[in-house]
Structures are given as structure tokens and as C-alpha cells.
Motif scaffolding. Structure first.
Motif, PDB file in Angstrom:
ATOM      1  N   ASN A  61       0.849  -1.192   0.000  1.00 18.14           N
ATOM      2  CA  ASN A  61       0.000   0.000   0.000  1.00 18.14           C
ATOM      3  C   ASN A  61       0.884   1.241   0.000  1.00 18.14           C
ATOM      4  O   ASN A  61       1.508   1.579   1.013  1.00 18.14           O
ATOM      5  CB  ASN A  61      -0.908  -0.023   1.230  1.00 18.14           C
ATOM      6  N   ALA A 121       0.091   4.324  -0.144  1.00 21.29           N
ATOM      7  CA  ALA A 121      -0.352   5.431   0.717  1.00 21.29           C
ATOM      8  C   ALA A 121       0.166   5.255   2.135  1.00 21.29           C
ATOM      9  O   ALA A 121       0.626   6.204   2.774  1.00 21.29           O
ATOM     10  CB  ALA A 121      -1.879   5.493   0.706  1.00 21.29           C
ATOM     11  N   VAL A 122       0.098   4.038   2.634  1.00 22.68           N
ATOM     12  CA  VAL A 122       0.588   3.798   3.990  1.00 22.68           C
ATOM     13  C   VAL A 122       2.106   3.986   4.037  1.00 22.68           C
ATOM     14  O   VAL A 122       2.651   4.562   4.975  1.00 22.68           O
ATOM     15  CB  VAL A 122       0.216   2.375   4.466  1.00 22.68           C
ATOM     16  N   LYS A 152      -6.043  -7.934   0.827  1.00 25.04           N
ATOM     17  CA  LYS A 152      -7.221  -7.108   1.096  1.00 25.04           C
ATOM     18  C   LYS A 152      -6.973  -6.181   2.271  1.00 25.04           C
ATOM     19  O   LYS A 152      -7.437  -5.053   2.299  1.00 25.04           O
ATOM     20  CB  LYS A 152      -8.423  -8.000   1.393  1.00 25.04           C
ATOM     21  N   MET A 153      -6.268  -6.692   3.265  1.00 20.68           N
ATOM     22  CA  MET A 153      -5.971  -5.848   4.421  1.00 20.68           C
ATOM     23  C   MET A 153      -5.032  -4.725   4.000  1.00 20.68           C
ATOM     24  O   MET A 153      -5.208  -3.577   4.407  1.00 20.68           O
ATOM     25  CB  MET A 153      -5.294  -6.657   5.513  1.00 20.68           C
ATOM     26  N   ARG A 184      -4.584  -3.376   1.036  1.00 17.76           N
ATOM     27  CA  ARG A 184      -5.159  -2.362   0.153  1.00 17.76           C
ATOM     28  C   ARG A 184      -6.133  -1.477   0.900  1.00 17.76           C
ATOM     29  O   ARG A 184      -6.373  -0.345   0.503  1.00 17.76           O
ATOM     30  CB  ARG A 184      -5.843  -3.017  -1.041  1.00 17.76           C
ATOM     31  N   ALA A 185      -6.725  -1.976   1.988  1.00 18.29           N
ATOM     32  CA  ALA A 185      -7.642  -1.139   2.779  1.00 18.29           C
ATOM     33  C   ALA A 185      -6.883  -0.255   3.742  1.00 18.29           C
ATOM     34  O   ALA A 185      -7.480   0.520   4.486  1.00 18.29           O
ATOM     35  CB  ALA A 185      -8.626  -2.016   3.531  1.00 18.29           C
ATOM     36  N   GLY A 186      -5.582  -0.392   3.745  1.00 21.54           N
ATOM     37  CA  GLY A 186      -4.789   0.483   4.593  1.00 21.54           C
ATOM     38  C   GLY A 186      -4.600  -0.013   6.011  1.00 21.54           C
ATOM     39  O   GLY A 186      -4.081   0.709   6.857  1.00 21.54           O
ATOM     40  N   GLU A 187      -5.051  -1.231   6.293  1.00 17.57           N
ATOM     41  CA  GLU A 187      -4.852  -1.764   7.640  1.00 17.57           C
ATOM     42  C   GLU A 187      -3.380  -2.017   7.918  1.00 17.57           C
ATOM     43  O   GLU A 187      -2.896  -1.784   9.026  1.00 17.57           O
ATOM     44  CB  GLU A 187      -5.620  -3.085   7.797  1.00 17.57           C
ATOM     45  N   LYS A 237      -5.704  -7.243  -9.367  1.00 19.87           N
ATOM     46  CA  LYS A 237      -7.093  -6.806  -9.263  1.00 19.87           C
ATOM     47  C   LYS A 237      -7.194  -5.516  -8.478  1.00 19.87           C
ATOM     48  O   LYS A 237      -7.923  -4.595  -8.837  1.00 19.87           O
ATOM     49  CB  LYS A 237      -7.867  -7.880  -8.504  1.00 19.87           C
ATOM     50  N   MET A 250      -8.648  -2.008  -9.623  1.00 18.58           N
ATOM     51  CA  MET A 250      -9.821  -1.395  -9.031  1.00 18.58           C
ATOM     52  C   MET A 250      -9.554   0.018  -8.547  1.00 18.58           C
ATOM     53  O   MET A 250     -10.475   0.755  -8.251  1.00 18.58           O
ATOM     54  CB  MET A 250     -10.313  -2.245  -7.855  1.00 18.58           C
ATOM     55  N   GLY A 251      -8.271   0.367  -8.465  1.00 15.32           N
ATOM     56  CA  GLY A 251      -7.967   1.746  -8.112  1.00 15.32           C
ATOM     57  C   GLY A 251      -7.395   1.945  -6.717  1.00 15.32           C
ATOM     58  O   GLY A 251      -7.262   3.063  -6.256  1.00 15.32           O
ATOM     59  N   TYR A 252      -7.086   0.863  -6.029  1.00 20.74           N
ATOM     60  CA  TYR A 252      -6.486   1.026  -4.707  1.00 20.74           C
ATOM     61  C   TYR A 252      -5.046   1.501  -4.871  1.00 20.74           C
ATOM     62  O   TYR A 252      -4.390   1.183  -5.854  1.00 20.74           O
ATOM     63  CB  TYR A 252      -6.493  -0.305  -3.944  1.00 20.74           C
ATOM     64  N   PRO A 253      -4.562   2.201  -3.869  1.00 18.52           N
ATOM     65  CA  PRO A 253      -3.173   2.677  -3.942  1.00 18.52           C
ATOM     66  C   PRO A 253      -2.203   1.546  -3.638  1.00 18.52           C
ATOM     67  O   PRO A 253      -1.528   1.534  -2.614  1.00 18.52           O
ATOM     68  CB  PRO A 253      -3.114   3.768  -2.869  1.00 18.52           C
TER      69      PRO A 253
END
Lengths: 585, 334, 340
Positions: free
Chosen positions: C136, C138-139, C213-214, C216-219, C232, C236-239
Motif C-alpha cells: 500500500n 499510501a501507507v 485485502k488488508m 489495500r484497505a490500509g490496515e 485486481k 480497481m484503483g487502490y493505492p
């Protein structure tokens, strides 16, 4: 002459009819239990004894007991289950009490809010908690707190949210029976409201509380869904089963843990039975129901407390519903409906299958469970003990194990049972038996509400069991029967772990679709589908509620309002007083 | 302490349950509230106990206004019609409950409970549960429970109605005897006039939320003020004014003034004397009760019941002569 | 009692109905396929397959690898499927599943390099997926962390508590990653690496795709998962950036095979042949990281990840049979090493 003979014949046939009624009331549910629970479980036990090389022995058990993580897993499971039970009983009693005995506002909202965890797929709950309290969740974003939601605490919250509605269901059934006269007697003797609570309310609800504790304990210790999503590194027994069976295709070991999980269930049953021995005082036919007046000193704090709990449940679910309308949580918070355009794995068809399956399960469930509960008092005590044990055992079996057991039992080509495999009806049966225990315990807690004298009265008037059923028992059992129906319906719509093994390429259910969407990475779509499931369930229940309401105001309503019930009860009471059959000595 | 009630008034959504009730209960007095179902006697009892509010009037105990004192602080004892023994407590625990609430010392509670169990003659049942007792036994335990806290007023709500006849008779005696010994003012609600007559110092006869008459048993029986009391307490023959004027004109002298229908003449069956002179009454029915005989007559068109000792000398369908005994019979308000 | 008679009638009726349905199922022209491929790929492939094989009705049941294996084993007494399609080789090679397969030499299967098919032809693998790190960005930015490029990078203490990996005991993905490290680095160095990574590991998840999944959600900053999920997520556009570890890139082959208990072997074989065809190979380029069919274009994913055309240069020749056999010991050693 002939009329006397005819009367005698009628009496005899009624006796026979009575016996037939009780016998079939016990027989059919028992047969069902045997075929659809005991037999599959027996096959699993067999698998647990089957070693890697195909021979039979207890090596699997020894291996499991020796494996290093198992002791920790056992401890973790126990700690988690006991804590969840403690919290659920405390909160659950508060809520049930608030709903049944207090004058707080918004009771309908409360009931709905606290049923949300039941009608939401487990994914929703876990996802909601993560979205809210995760490391990158809303709370963190808004307050900057670093909450470690993974692990024991997150799992505890998730399990409390899941177990609470089930505890409330049972405790409510116990609190529904109330007799204002005991409270008056205590009041005159100088007891304060608190003392009345501890001396009258709690002891009278003991049976319900114990049953609820039993249920929460066992559903927590067998839960895998929450542990997988939010448990982090907190290992529990149920995840061990998953590891063995799904991770390593090691059925034998998985079966062992599944069978071992029956142990705490059996112990819990024993404790509960012993403790509820000393529970006397079922309802009396002239019982005056406690009025739900508003006492500010009690109801204001109670109301605040209960509504807080409810709002947590609502918040968790609402977060997920909101997320289903968000393009990309949490990075692109733009509103969109695109997530509802679901085309994968059959689109929305599984939703309709789920509806059909759930209605089947609920109808079958209510009929069988009521028959069992009704007949418990009319069969010899030894048989009743056995029936009780069998009836509450299913909750101790994790869904995963149940599903596999069904495959083992019904995936056979050469007999009639095999015809069920691959059908939606088998899924309905599986769902019913998965929640058999909770339904059963709720029913027998509710059956205690039927005053024995009333049944005797009907008997004195010459009524057989059918009349007793219709005129004495059903009117009192109405709310309980309905709540069990809805419980089974809701759970059947969203349960996952057992049905994974029963779906086929042609028959699938909504819960599986949610799982698939999530696994395929389409989490927002999974949230959207879950929302659709929840809405469908709420609509279906609303429809059923209105049907019941229409029926009750049209004819001899089973769902009488509490006033009407009071009047009915008092009227019957006077009738009983004057009947010569009634003797108090 | 004396309980006094003035002009008590109670309505339930427009329905008047109690209308201008005024009464007193003195020290050591055993008062019965007597009346048919629905007359308001239980409502009145519950109001006295504090379980129900009232809409008007004053209720005082020894000078203190009870409106300000909650039910649990009044220190009364109440025995319910259905006993309402706590099902999950033993007899001992039930009886001692009130004392436990008052935080009395454990030892003292045991002693007191033991004394009470002796009083109600059930010393061996201390550890039983209510569902293991007979009705009569439960009744006595309920009484003991009420007495344990040494109440300033004892309230009994139809305590004997659920018992069978023999036990009922025994309990009547025992309750009365206990009350007299302990000297506690007591109010008992009953619909059974025989109970009221045998147990009470004072009877308050009620009908439709109003007091019909207050008096000793003797007063109510011998001097009923209203038709209802005459008919409810014991048996009365009620004869209308017009009939009296025609057939017993001498009784008209004692009639209070007023309209034709305001008063009727009541005479007890045993106050009618029968002899076999000819005239006036036709025997309709005869019942032989061993020591008594009850004869139903048609007396100048009115049905009357006559009670006499032993066995009557005449046979059915004979014509006989009836008179009212000296000084008997009264005019009662309708 | 009336109600119970109704129930009996119902059961009987359902039984009869199912029986009839059952009968119709065993008609020619219909096959049941159990697959662990992804949902959207299956939809795409089937659309094309249906055109090429118009006379066969293909019913697919898609389950995750673990669930699929469990299902096949549970049904071993009376198999319901005809074909297993796209199933992790490590699992396929397990005796309990292998014993249910019937050897079938699919058309073109000899052209596959030897490590991509079973010796006795009981299975062949047309495609494969790779383990990959979902990072990620962003993180990374907000916590000022450097971009990791390999497993060894993950032992950097700066990543403490920011890495998640699947649990090899419950997830095939986790297992393939661990197996790759052990086989590639050798026993000693491999376990040391795992031990050091364990210090940074926040948790081990039960499902293979969860770490991504964790992440990409920023966890968490880094999730070790599969290439498919990573791609994927980027799509889908995740950072998120997909990183194939430069050392020991774990991978898994997706095997297909014919079930001995199949009731329609003829059509099943036709389908299996199709999965090895050039037509299928073209479809695979869109989704798969690894395509074993010789002469096929390299996959888009592989190109995006910067992998060379000839993958066998980068892919360590994992001995899958060995992997499968050694699983219990490796798992035991793993729980001993990662005392979490």
C-alpha cells in the motif's frame, strides 16, 4: 344402550388419539434428529478414527492432543467463550428485561436493532468492525486512536454481537411469564425494587438464563467465521479445525477436534440441567402479568444502557451498508450504485433459493420443535432426558463439521437418502438442525408459560390432547413460536459454514454468493449483496408479521395483546376456580 | 392503632369502583368486608394495602395520612387469595422473608420463624417448598409470613375461598383464634356470609362500590337496614308493601314514610310461625334437614320459606296458617 | 397427525422430484466441473468454451482451493464431479485426491514441459499463479517506509507490525510462499529468514487473499498474497503496487484432471482438451501470471510485473510432489519457528 357404547368408544378412540398424538409428536422429530444429525455425526466420528493410511485407531486423537498449539487453542477458546457468555448474559438480561418488564421507549426499534447481527452474514459483522475500529478504520481516522482490533478484544466484541440476540431470544421467553402477585407480596413485606429483582425476577428466570448461557458458550466455542476475520493471532479450536480440514485436507484430525468440541457442550448441558433442577413455580392460570410501567429511576439508566448496546449493533451494520454505496473504501469515498450490479456466480438467483430454503427450514423447524417441547412433559422421564440431550447437542457441532458430515451421510448413490444430495431441501434440513438447539431451548422455556391447571381444566372438560393443544397451550405459546420461526428463518438466510459443502453447480445460496464475491476481491459487491439479503429478510419478516396480525384480529387470535391475554387469563381463572376438578390439596 | 377512612373514592376509566367509603378499624378488631363479586371489596383492600391509588378521600392510620406512605413502608401484612408464596424459597425462607428485608439478625429470624411455625402448627415443614404443600398448609404459611413482621394491620383477601369445606371450617376457627391472641387489627374480604358471621367483630357489607351497612353480625342479621343486606346475610322473605297492606296490615304502622316502592318488609324464615289452622298458605315444598325443616309456602300469592324445628306435622298440599312471630320482621330500604 | 402427514408427503414428493432430476442429470452432454479458478475468469472462459463445445452443458462449481479439496475428499465415496479444473498442484498431488483421478493424456499434453504434468498423466497444469506482495503506497508514504523488493527486505525492523502473511496451515497460498523460501534458500537459511520475518509479522491470516485485502484497505502496509489479487486491486484503483519478491518467488500451478468416478468421460475429456487449446491459451493471457502452454503469448500480468518472457528463468523449479509430501513436517517446523 348404544349411546353408552358409543360414548365409551369415543372415549377410547380419544385416548388412542391422544396417545397417537404424543407418540408422533416425539417420534417424527426424533427420527429427524437421528437421520439428519446423529447419523451424519456418527460418520464423522468414524472419520476421526480413520488414520492416514486407512486403518482405524485412536492415533488421530493422540496426535491432536500432543500437537503443540492445541493446549493454547483450548485455553484461548475457553477464555473467549466464558467471557463472551458472561457479557452476553449480563447485556442480554438487561435487554430482555427492558423489553419485557420496563416502560422504556422504542422497544420495536430495539428488537429490530438487536436482531441485526442475526440476519447479517458473518462477513458483514466482521467487516463492519474492521471498517469502524480497524487500524485504518473510521474511528482511527476521526480520532487518531490506534486501536488494535485484531485479536482477543475484537473477537470478543464480534462474538458478543453475535451471541447477544440468541441470548435475548431465550431470556425473553423466560421473562414473558410474570406474575404480579409475587411482586405485590414482596412489596407488602417491605422489599425494595432491587430486592424484588434479586429475590423474584432472577430466580424465576433462572432456567432461561442458564439455557441462554449454554447457547452462547457453545456458539462461541464453535465459531470460526469471526475468528478468521478478526481473530488475528488469537488461535481458537474452531480455526484449528479449519486448518486441518481445509488447509491440509486432513479430515481425520479435523474430525477429532470436531468431536472434542462436543465435550464442553456436554459439560455445559450437564451443568445447566443440574442447576435448573431447583427451578419451581411455573406459571399459574390466574397469574396477573406484570404491567410495564415507567419507573424513572430504573428505566432511564436501563434505557440508556440498552440503547447504547443496540446502537453499536446498528452502527456496525450501517457502516457496511454505507460501504456498499462507496466506490472504493476507504480511498475513494464517492457514492455509487455500481456495486449492486452483481453478475457473478448466478447473480441474484441464489437469493431466491435462500428464501425458499429458509422458509422450509423455519416451517419444519417450528413444527418439529413445538411437537418436541409439547410432548416433553407427557413422555416417561428417562426418555425425556434422552430427547433433551439429543435436542441440544447440535449447537456443539461447528457448521463446518456438520456440512462435511452431511456430505458423508447423503452423498451415496444407492439409497433414498442419496436423492436428497444436491437439493435445496437438504440445505433447508441442514440449516434447521444447525440451529436445532437454540430453537428447542426457546420452545421449552416458553412451554413453561402454560399453566398446568389450564391443561387439567381442558382435560376435565373431556378435551383430549388436541384440544389441550389448541385451547390451552397454543394461545400462551404464540409469541415464542413466532420468535423461533423468525430466528430459524434469519439464520438460514445467512449461515455459511455448513452449506458450503451442500451447494452444487446448480443450487447455491445467498450466503455463499457473499463469500464468493468477497474472495474474488469484490468486497464492496459482497457488502451490497449482504445488504440485499438483509433487506429481503426484513421485508419477508414484515410480510409475515402483517399476515399474523391480520389472522389474529380476524379470528381467535393466537397473538392476543397483553391486555387481552390478561382478561382471557382471568376469565379462565374464574372458570377454573369453580370447576369441581380443581383441587388445591 | 386505629385505621380510619373517610369518603374514599376510586374510579377505573370512568367506572366508579368505590363510592364514598367511610369506615374504621379499631385496635384488636376483626372486620369483614362482605359482599358479592365485583362489589369493590378487594379493590378497597388493595387500596388500604397501598397497592392501588385512590382518587379522593382520606385514609389515616393512627393519625398519619397513608397517602404519603408507600406500600412497602406501611408495615401491614397481606395474605393473598392465592397465597403467592415465593416458589423458589422454602417455607422457612418464605416466612422469614419480611424479617430478612428488615435486616433482622439471622438468629432472631430463625427463632421467630420457629415460633410462627408452631403457631400455625406446621413445625416440621420448614424445609419444604410451596409446591410440596397442600392448600391448607400453604394458607397457613402465607398467614405466618404476613404475621412474621408483626404488622400493625393484617389484611386477608378471601383467604379461605380455595379450600375445601372441612379445612375451611378449621381455618376459620384458627384464624380467629390467632387474631384474638395476637391482638392485631384485621380486615378480611369474603363473599361468604357464614364466614363473616362467625369470624367478625364488625361486618361492612358492600354492594356496587358502596357500603350498605356496617354493624356487628348480630346487628346485620337481626336488624338489616336494606333489602340487599337482608337478602345477602342469611335468608330473608321479602314482601312488597302492597301485599303487607292487604294481608298483614298491622305491620304498616312501623313502616317509615315514603313512596310505595321505597321500602319492603323482610322476615326471616325462623321468624314465621306455622300452625295447622286453616287459611292462607299452601305448602309447595318441604325439605327435611334433620334438626330443621324448611317449608316453602305460597302465602297469599307470595312464595315464602319457613324454617322450623323438627318435623312438621302437616303434609304437602295442605292449607295452613302462618303468622309473624312477635316483634319480628322489619321494614328494609330497597 | 395431519401436519406430520403433510411433511411425509413433502419429503416423498421432493424425493421423487429429486430422483427425476437426478435421472435427467446423468444424460449425455452434461458435465460438472469443480474449479478453484477465479469467478470472473471462469465466466469469461466458459463463454468461449460454450461456443467451441456447443453440445456440452458445462456446470461449474467454484470453490476456494481449500474448500474444493475438502469437498472432493468428502465426496470420494460417490464423486459428483467429472472434472477438476485449475486446482493447486500441491493439493492435487495429495494422495487422497490423486487416487480419485483417472489418467488421461489430453491432446497437446506431451508438448507441456515435464514439470507441468504428472508422470502418469493423471493431471496437467496449463496455468499458474504467483505469490506477490501487495504494498500500500499510501501507507508507505504516511509512515515513511521504503518500498520492499524481496522477502529479505521484509526482515527490516522498520516494517515491524506492518506485514501480514497467510498461515500456511490453513492457506495454500501461505504454504506455497513458505515452501518456495525453504526449497529455494535451503533449509537453514530459509527457516532463518522466516524466523526473522516473524518478528515483523503482525498476524497470520487464515485465508490467502486476506493479506492483500488488508493491505489495500490500509490496515497494514504490506500483505503477502497472490498476484491475481494484487493485480485486481491495482485495477480497481487502490493505492497498491504489486511486488514479486526478487528472491524466491513462490508460485503454484493450476492442475486439471479427469475424475475416475465421472459418469460422462467422453465430454469431460473433450473439455479437458479444450483447456489446453490455443484458444484457451489466448484467454489465459488476460488473467494468469503463468501460462505453461508452449507458444502462447506471455501474460499481461507477467509483463506488468516486469517478468521476462521465458518464465522458467525466474521460477525456481519447485518440486510439487515433494512439497505435498513434506507438508506435515514443514508445518510443524513452521509453528515451532513462528511462536505467535
Amino acid at each position: 344402550m348404544s349411546s353408552a357404547v358409543a360414548q365409551q368408544w369415543f372415549k377410547n378412540s380419544q385416548l388412542v388419539g391422544d396417545k397417537l398424538l404424543v407418540t408422533s409428536a416425539v417420534f417424527f422429530p426424533l427420527i429427524g434428529l437421528c437421520i439428519f444429525f446423529c447419523y451424519p455425526l456418527f460418520l464423522v466420528a468414524g472419520k476421526s478414527l480413520q488414520l492416514a493410511d486407512g486403518t482405524y485407531g485412536i492415533a488421530n486423537y493422540i496426535n491432536v492432543l500432543k500437537s503443540p498449539g492445541i493446549v493454547k487453542a483450548v485455553c484461548n477458546s475457553m477464555v473467549l467463550s466464558v467471557s463472551t457468555t458472561a457479557f452476553c448474559l449480563f447485556f442480554g438480561f438487561a435487554v430482555a428485561f427492558a423489553l419485557q418488564r420496563s416502560g422504556i421507549g422504542g422497544k420495536r426499534y430495539l428488537k429490530g436493532a438487536l436482531s441485526l447481527p442475526l440476519l447479517a452474514p458473518s462477513l458483514v459483522q466482521a467487516l463492519g468492525l474492521l471498517f469502524l475500529l480497524g487500524r485504518n478504520g473510521l474511528v482511527h481516522k476521526w480520532t487518531g486512536w490506534d486501536i488494535e482490533i485484531y485479536g482477543f478484544w475484537g473477537l470478543l466484541i464480534a462474538n458478543i454481537l453475535y451471541g447477544l440476540p440468541q441470548a435475548i431470544l431465550i431470556i425473553e421467553a423466560a421473562l414473558r411469564q410474570s406474575d404480579a402477585r409475587y411482586y405485590e407480596a414482596a412489596e407488602i413485606l417491605g422489599a425494595s425494587k432491587w430486592k424484588q429483582f434479586f429475590d423474584i425476577t432472577l430466580p424465576n428466570a433462572k432456567f432461561g438464563i442458564l439455557s441462554a448461557g449454554f447457547v452462547v458458550f457453545t456458539v462461541t466455542i464453535t465459531d470460526f467465521g469471526n475468528a478468521a476475520v478478526i481473530g488475528g493471532n488469537y488461535k481458537v479450536l474452531a480455526t484449528e479445525i479449519y486448518s486441518q480440514v481445509v488447509g491440509q485436507m486432513n479430515f481425520g484430525m479435523g474430525a477429532v477436534i470436531g468431536i472434542l468440541l462436543l465435550l464442553p457442550t456436554l459439560i455445559a448441558v450437564y451443568i445447566e440441567r443440574v442447576a435448573s433442577q431447583k427451578q419451581f413455580g411455573g406459571s399459574s392460570e390466574s397469574a396477573i402479568p406484570v404491567s410495564t410501567n415507567f419507573y424513572a429511576k430504573r428505566d432511564v439508566p436501563l434505557g440508556v444502557f440498552v440503547h447504547t448496546i443496540a446502537s453499536i449493533a446498528v452502527l456496525v451494520v450501517m457502516t457496511v451498508i454505507m460501504a456498499s454505496f462507496i466506490k472504493l473504501w476507504p480511498y475513494r469515498m464517492t457514492f455509487t450504485l455500481a456495486n449492486y450490479n452483481i453478475t457473478l456466480s448466478g447473480g441474484y438467483t441464489p437469493l431466491w433459493t435462500s428464501l425458499l430454503v429458509s422458509v422450509e427450514a423455519a416451517v419444519l423447524g417450528v413444527v418439529f420443535l413445538f411437537a418436541l417441547a409439547f410432548s416433553m412433559k407427557r413422555i416417561p422421564p428417562k426418555l425425556a432426558k434422552l430427547v433433551y440431550l439429543l435436542a441440544v447437542l447440535p449447537v456443539g457441532v461447528p457448521g463446518l463439521v456438520l456440512g462435511i458430515s452431511y456430505v458423508l451421510a447423503f452423498n451415496v448413490s444407492d439409497n433414498m437418502l442419496g436423492m436428497l444430495y444436491g437439493s435445496s431441501f437438504l440445505i433447508a434440513l441442514c440449516n434447521f438442525y444447525h440451529y436445532h438447539s437454540q430453537g428447542f431451548l426457546t420452545m421449552i422455556t416458553g412451554v413453561r408459560a402454560v399453566p398446568p391447571a389450564l391443561e387439567e381444566t381442558v382435560s376435565c372438560f373431556g378435551g383430549g390432547n388436541v384440544r389441550i393443544l389448541r385451547d390451552a397451550v397454543l394461545p400462551f405459546m404464540g409469541p415464542t413460536i413466532i420468535s423461533v420461526f423468525f430466528f430459524i428463518f434469519m439464520r438460514s438466510m445467512v449461515t455459511l459454514s455448513a452449506v458450503i459443502f451442500l451447494i452444487s453447480s446448480k443450487v447455491s445460496v445467498a450466503a455463499v454468493s457473499v463469500m464468493r464475491l468477497d474472495e474474488a476481491g469484490f468486497t464492496s459487491q459482497a457488502a451490497a449483496f449482504s445488504t440485499c439479503i438483509m433487506i429481503t429478510v426484513i421485508l419477508a419478516m414484515g410480510l409475515m408479521n402483517s399476515l399474523i396480525y391480520l389472522y389474529s384480529i380476524s379470528g381467535a387470535g393466537k397473538e392476543a395483546s397483553s391486555d387481552q391475554q390478561g382478561i382471557e387469563k382471568r376469565g379462565l381463572a374464574r372458570m377454573v376456580d369453580r370447576t369441581y376438578c380443581w383441587s388445591s390439596t | 392503632m386505629k385505621l380510619s377512612i373517610e369518603n374514599l373514592y376510586k374510579t377505573f376509566s370512568g367506572f366508579v369502583a368505590l363510592d364514598r367509603i367511610s369506615m374504621e378499624v379499631g385496635e384488636n378488631e376483626f372486620v369483614c368486608l362482605l359482599g358479592p363479586s365485583g362489589c369493590g371489596k378487594t379493590t378497597l383492600l388493595r387500596i388500604i394495602a397501598g397497592l392501588l391509588d385512590f382518587d379522593g378521600g382520606v385514609m389515616r392510620l393512627g393519625g398519619n395520612d397513608l397517602v404519603e406512605i408507600a406500600a412497602r413502608d406501611r408495615g401491614f401484612g397481606l395474605v393473598f387469595q392465592s397465597y403467592s408464596l415465593f416458589p423458589n424459597m422454602t417455607v422457612k425462607e418464605n416466612v422469614g422473608y419480611g424479617l430478612k428485608v428488615q435486616k433482622v439478625d439471622k438468629k432472631e429470624i430463625s427463632e421467630r420463624v420457629a415460633t410462627l411455625l408452631e403457631l400455625i402448627k406446621l413445625p416440621d415443614l420448614a424445609d419444604r417448598y410451596p409446591h410440596q404443600l397442600s392448600g391448607g398448609q400453604q394458607q397457613r404459611v402465607a398467614i405466618a409470613r404476613a404475621l412474621a413482621v408483626e404488622p400493625t394491620l393484617l389484611l386477608l383477601d378471601e383467604p379461605l375461598s380455595a379450600l375445601d369445606a372441612r379445612v375451611r371450617a378449621e381455618m376459620r376457627f384458627e384464624i380467629r383464634e390467632m387474631q384474638q391472641r395476637l391482638g392485631i387489627p384485621t380486615i378480611m374480604v369474603t363473599h361468604d356470609q357464614e364466614e363473616a358471621l362467625t369470624m367478625a367483630d364488625k361486618i361492612i357489607c358492600m354492594k356496587d362500590g358502596r357500603i350498605e351497612q356496617i354493624g356487628t353480625p348480630r346487628e346485620l342479621y337481626a336488624e338489616p337496614a336494606t333489602r340487599f343486606v337482608a337478602d345477602f346475610v342469611g335468608v330473608s322473605n321479602i314482601l312488597p308493601t302492597a301485599w303487607i297492606r292487604k294481608n298483614l296490615p298491622q305491620m304498616m304502622d312501623s313502616r317509615p314514610g315514603g313512596k310505595e316502592g321505597d321500602f319492603e318488609f323482610a322476615v326471616r324464615p325462623e321468624q314465621l310461625v306455622v300452625d295447622d289452622q286453616k287459611g292462607g298458605a299452601e305448602i309447595k315444598d318441604m325439605q327435611y334437614l334433620g334438626n330443621l325443616s324448611r317449608v316453602t309456602l305460597d302465602w297469599y300469592g307470595e312464595d315464602v320459606v319457613v324454617e322450623m324445628q323438627g318435623y312438621p306435622k302437616f303434609t304437602e298440599a295442605s292449607s295452613i296458617h302462618v303468622t309473624v312471630a312477635d316483634g319480628c320482621g322489619r321494614w328494609v330500604k330497597v | 397427525m395431519r401436519a406430520f402427514n403433510m411433511q411425509n408427503v413433502k419429503i416423498l414428493a421432493t424425493g421423487i422430484f429429486m430422483g427425476l432430476a437426478f435421472c435427467s442429470q446423468v444424460q449425455a452432454g452434461e458435465i460438472t466441473v469443480y474449479s478453484a479458478l477465479e469467478e470472473d475468469e471462469i465466466a469469461d472462459y466458459l463463454a468461449v468454451a460454450k461456443k467451441s463445445l456447443p453440445d456440452i452443458e458445462i456446470n461449474v462449481l467454484r470453490l476456494s482451493t481449500g474448500d474444493l479439496g475438502a469437498r472432493v475428499i468428502a465426496e470420494s465415496a460417490n464423486p459428483q464431479a467429472d472434472v477438476i479444473w485449475g486446482f493447486a498442484v500441491t493439493n492435487m498431488a495429495d494422495k487422497k485426491i490423486l487416487s480419485q483421478l483417472e489418467p488421461y493424456k489430453a491432446v497437446n499434453s506431451e508438448s507441456l514441459p515435464a514439470q507441468y504434468r504428472a508422470e502418469d498423466d493423471s493431471w496437467f497444469a496449463a496455468t499458474g499463479y504467483m505469490g506477490a506482495l501487495c504494498v500500500n503506497t499510501a501507507v508507505l508514504e504516511s509512515k515513511k517506509l521504503p518500498m520492499p523488493k524481496s522477502w529479505s527486505d521484509l526482515t527490516n525492523p522498520v516494517y515491524k507490525g506492518e506485514v501480514v502473511m497467510p498461515n500456511p496451515a490453513s492457506s495454500g497460498t501461505g504454504y506455497l510462499q513458505v515452501a518456495a523460501i525453504i526449497q529455494g534458500a535451503g533449509e537453514e537459511a530459509g527457516w532463518k529468514l522466516i524466523d526473522e520475518m516473524d518478528d515483523n509479522m503482525a498476524q497470520y491470516t487464515s485465508s490467502g487473499s486476506k493479506p492483500c485485502k488488508m493491505a489495500r484497505a490500509g490496515e497494514y502496509a504490506i500483505g503477502a498474497s497472490l498476484s491475481f489479487v494484487a493485480m485486481k486491486s491495482v485495477e480497481m484503483g487502490y493505492p497498491v503496487s504489486m511486488v514479486i519478491p526478487s528472491d524466491w518467488a513462490g508460485y503454484e500451478l493450476e492442475a486439471s484432471g479427469l475424475l475416475a468416478g465421472s459418469k460422462n468421460k467422453e465430454d469431460a475429456k473433450k473439455f479437458l482438451d479444450w483447456t489446453l487449446s490455443q484458444e484457451a491459451a489466448e484467454l489465459y493471457t488476460k488473467y494468469k501470471a503463468i501460462i505453461t502452454i508452449p507458444g502462447s503469448k506471455p501474460s499481461e500480468m507477467a509483463t506488468a510485473a516486469g517478468l521476462p518472457e521465458n518464465l522458467s528463468e525466474v521460477l525456481y523449479p519447485v518440486d510439487f510432489a515433494k512439497s505435498a509430501k513434506e507438508r506435515p513436517e514443514i508445518l510443524k517446523k513452521w509453528s515451532a519457528t513462528t511462536t505467535k
